[in-house]
Design a protein around this motif. Structure first.
Motif, PDB file in Angstrom:
ATOM      1  N   VAL A  67       1.683  -0.722   2.486  1.00 22.20           N
ATOM      2  CA  VAL A  67       1.373  -2.289   2.810  1.00 22.20           C
ATOM      3  C   VAL A  67       1.218  -3.003   1.390  1.00 22.20           C
ATOM      4  CG1 VAL A  67       0.604  -1.868   5.134  1.00 22.20           C
ATOM      5  CG2 VAL A  67      -0.930  -1.783   3.302  1.00 22.20           C
ATOM      6  N   GLY A  68       0.824  -2.510   0.403  1.00 19.82           N
ATOM      7  CA  GLY A  68       0.598  -2.942  -0.769  1.00 19.82           C
ATOM      8  C   GLY A  68       1.553  -2.423  -2.095  1.00 19.82           C
ATOM      9  N   HIS A  69       1.437  -3.520  -3.181  1.00 14.21           N
ATOM     10  CA  HIS A  69       2.389  -3.133  -4.044  1.00 14.21           C
ATOM     11  C   HIS A  69       1.804  -3.597  -5.364  1.00 14.21           C
ATOM     12  CE1 HIS A  69       5.980  -2.991  -6.561  1.00 14.21           C
ATOM     13  NE2 HIS A  69       5.937  -3.902  -6.795  1.00 14.21           N
ATOM     14  N   ALA A  70       1.785  -2.854  -6.566  1.00 13.07           N
ATOM     15  CA  ALA A  70       1.374  -3.325  -7.833  1.00 13.07           C
ATOM     16  C   ALA A  70       2.458  -3.424  -8.798  1.00 13.07           C
ATOM     17  CB  ALA A  70       0.630  -2.168  -8.503  1.00 13.07           C
ATOM     18  N   TYR A 122       0.508  -7.386   0.738  1.00 18.63           N
ATOM     19  CA  TYR A 122       0.053  -7.970  -0.619  1.00 18.63           C
ATOM     20  C   TYR A 122       0.631  -7.313  -1.813  1.00 18.63           C
ATOM     21  CZ  TYR A 122      -2.756  -3.584  -1.412  1.00 18.63           C
ATOM     22  OH  TYR A 122      -3.215  -2.527  -1.565  1.00 18.63           O
ATOM     23  N   ALA A 123       0.673  -8.054  -2.988  1.00 19.21           N
ATOM     24  CA  ALA A 123       1.086  -7.350  -4.183  1.00 19.21           C
ATOM     25  C   ALA A 123       0.377  -7.736  -5.369  1.00 19.21           C
ATOM     26  CB  ALA A 123       2.516  -7.681  -4.225  1.00 19.21           C
ATOM     27  N   ARG A 124       0.111  -6.873  -6.209  1.00 21.86           N
ATOM     28  CA  ARG A 124      -1.048  -7.329  -7.317  1.00 21.86           C
ATOM     29  C   ARG A 124      -0.262  -7.463  -8.514  1.00 21.86           C
ATOM     30  NH1 ARG A 124      -2.434  -4.469 -11.123  1.00 21.86           N
ATOM     31  NH2 ARG A 124      -1.888  -2.297 -10.591  1.00 21.86           N
ATOM     32  N   THR A 125      -0.742  -8.472  -9.240  1.00 24.55           N
ATOM     33  CA  THR A 125      -0.330  -8.558 -10.650  1.00 24.55           C
ATOM     34  C   THR A 125      -1.506  -7.942 -11.495  1.00 24.55           C
ATOM     35  OG1 THR A 125      -1.463 -10.488 -10.842  1.00 24.55           O
ATOM     36  CG2 THR A 125       0.483 -11.078  -9.878  1.00 24.55           C
TER      37      THR A 125
END
Length: 156
Positions: free
Chosen positions: A2-5, A26-29
């Motif tokens: 469900v999440g990405h970096a 969500y995806a993190r910067t």
């Protein structure tokens, strides 16, 4: 998943579109939020481009956490989003700064504060944006039914 970096913290429209089409939450910067107000702890407008509060080796991280814990709850939903890699805790520079002790002290502060909800990024995004994961999965299951299967059901 469900999440990405984003690799090196950089995404782009193609990556964001791919993540949205594949139901990522969500995806993190790696671009830390700025400022010393509650806005630094605001949820992102677009969770697929989520700038975290700080990197976990930020020199002022304990001050940021203290600021977060001191803010009144009437500011709305807030999140302290710290990112990092576990191996970074073993860097010589971190050992010299006694960062493990700082990190443990921070975790104790959060653990002892009943006003703080401890959760995963996915749980925070779902709660803040009101995402019902079960309904999303049921919709996906319905749309994933092959046309030939639908025809057979209709004939029965």
């Amino acid at each position: 998943m469900v999440g990405h970096a984003y690799p090196s913290g950089a995404g782009g429209q193609k990556a964001e579109t791919f993540l949205r089409e594949h139901d990522f939450l969500y995806a993190r910067t790696v671009m830390n939020t700025k400022g010393h107000t509650w806005k630094r702890f605001a949820f992102p407008e677009n969770p697929l481009v989520w700038n975290p509060t700080c990197w976990h080796i930020n020199r002022d991280i304990e001050k940021l956490l203290d600021l977060f814990l001191s803010l009144p709850a009437d500011q709305g939903d807030m999140v302290f989003f710290m990112w990092g890699h576990g191996y970074e805790l073993d860097f010589d520079a971190m050992k010299k700064r006694h960062f493990r002790e700082t990190f443990e002290r921070m975790l104790d502060k959060v653990a002892c504060d009943d006003s703080v909800i401890k959760c995963t990024n996915a749980e925070a995004i779902r709660a803040h944006f009101g995402i019902d994961q079960q309904a999303k999965q049921q919709t996906r299951q319905k749309t994933a039914t092959p046309a030939s299967e639908e025809g057979k059901e209709a004939e029965l």
